[in-house]
Design an enzyme around this catalytic site. Structure first.
Site, mmCIF file in Angstrom:
data_model
loop_
_atom_site.group_PDB
_atom_site.id
_atom_site.type_symbol
_atom_site.label_atom_id
_atom_site.label_comp_id
_atom_site.label_asym_id
_atom_site.label_seq_id
_atom_site.Cartn_x
_atom_site.Cartn_y
_atom_site.Cartn_z
ATOM 1 N N GLU A 86 0.803 -1.216 0.000
ATOM 2 C CA GLU A 86 0.000 0.000 0.000
ATOM 3 C C GLU A 86 0.840 1.271 0.000
ATOM 4 O O GLU A 86 0.304 2.368 -0.164
ATOM 5 C CB GLU A 86 -0.950 -0.018 1.199
ATOM 6 C CG GLU A 86 -2.039 -1.082 1.066
ATOM 7 C CD GLU A 86 -2.981 -1.138 2.254
ATOM 8 O OE1 GLU A 86 -2.611 -0.624 3.322
ATOM 9 O OE2 GLU A 86 -4.070 -1.713 2.104
ATOM 10 N N GLU A 114 6.970 -21.737 8.163
ATOM 11 C CA GLU A 114 7.456 -20.907 9.269
ATOM 12 C C GLU A 114 8.500 -21.621 10.116
ATOM 13 O O GLU A 114 9.187 -21.000 10.917
ATOM 14 C CB GLU A 114 6.300 -20.454 10.153
ATOM 15 C CG GLU A 114 5.715 -21.513 11.064
ATOM 16 C CD GLU A 114 4.719 -20.913 12.035
ATOM 17 O OE1 GLU A 114 4.928 -21.085 13.248
ATOM 18 O OE2 GLU A 114 3.750 -20.277 11.601
#
Length: 315
Positions: free
Chosen positions: A96, A127
């Protein structure tokens, strides 16, 4: 197991975890017995605790924002490393920045364990790979002038911890956004950012309070750094990239207001600048050419407030 046993000490001990994000919330033990509205009120009550928890971490966040500002001013970049929800939020925040602040895509980058496919579906074991975390730092090309922020609610994800250790070895400023002050991530970085939101409504579902806290902090990191490096004037988005009709209309309003011209005049000037808002404002208000406006901005490192003040002082 009968309901009468759910409050027993043995039951509570069996579910107890030393990791804060895995603990059972005593306020929501009965949540599966409640009406829809009652469930939502429970969730909302817990959500209201998040902003207060973030408030306690503002000094830690401020140190990190200042490090990011310094990096940006010296040609450095910001990298987020995370897994699962944490990684997705980092990618979201990074993605963004170009349209909101006119930042080049490489300035803020979000890297998620498992690669871009993990944005839409879980990548099993991603992960848990410390090796991949360290490798992703190398692949991304971090250097000593960059800032690396690891994001992990529990602060235990090997991928994120290893990424921060690798970034630190390169000389990067490292920060770790976590909900556990005693986590491996908090210990592996130069600046821990610890937001203690308490147990989740549904035990271990860190996309809820922990995820909300992460979003709030990430908003602060990039917004704070962008403001500090001159990407706004007052609270206006003067580096906006008008990529759709809504943003073009916003750009016209900003130029009209700050340039002291009509919206129609603002639109004409923006067409000339290819919708670069800052030079359009200078052209509108101070009746200068586009090349003069760009030169004025370059002289003050793109900071519109300084450009406007400098011209006021000359006149």
């Amino acid at each position: 197991m009968p309901d009468s046993a759910l409050g027993s000490n043995a039951f509570e001990q069996a579910l107890h975890s030393v990791i804060p994000t895995e603990q059972v919330n005593p306020h929501t033990m009965d949540i599966d017995l409640l009406s829809t509205e009652e469930v939502l009120r429970k969730i909302n009550a817990e959500d209201q605790l998040v902003a207060l928890a973030v408030e306690q971490a503002i000094p830690q966040i401020a140190v990190t924002v200042d490090a990011i500002k310094t990096a940006f001013n010296n040609g450095g970049r910001l990298f987020y490393f995370g897994a699962g929800t944490s990684g997705r939020l980092g990618v979201l925040d990074a993605s963004e920045c170009p349209p909101t602040y006119g930042a080049p895509p490489e300035l803020v980058q979000g890297i998620i364990a498992g690669g871009d496919i993990a944005l839409r579906k879980a990548v099993e074991g991603a992960e848990d790979s410390a090796e991949q975390g360290a490798q992703d730092v190398q692949t991304a090309g971090l250097t000593a002038g960059d800032v690396a922020v690891g994001i992990s609610a529990s602060g235990q994800a090997p991928y994120v911890v290893a990424a921060m250790q690798a970034a630190d070895a390169l000389g990067c400023f490292t920060a770790g956004l976590t909900c556990d002050p005693n986590s491996k991530l908090a210990q592996a970085v130069r600046q821990p950012i610890v937001v203690e939101v308490g147990p989740e409504v549904v035990a271990g579902s860190t996309r809820m309070k922990a995820g909300t806290a992460q979003k709030l902090v990430l908003n602060m990191l990039t917004t704070g750094a962008m403001i500090q490096t001159g990407k706004t004037f007052q609270n206006l988005m003067v580096d906006v990239q008008p990529t759709n009709l809504k943003l073009k209309a916003r750009a016209r309003r900003i130029v009209a207001a700050l340039g002291q011209v009509s919206v129609e005049e603002a639109a004409a000037i923006l067409e000339e600048t290819r919708y670069q808002v800052k030079p359009a404002i200078l052209m509108a208000r101070d009746k200068m050419t586009q090349s003069e406006a760009l030169a004025r901005l370059k002289a003050v490192s793109g900071k519109l407030r300084l450009a406007l003040q400098n011209n006021d002082q000359k006149t």
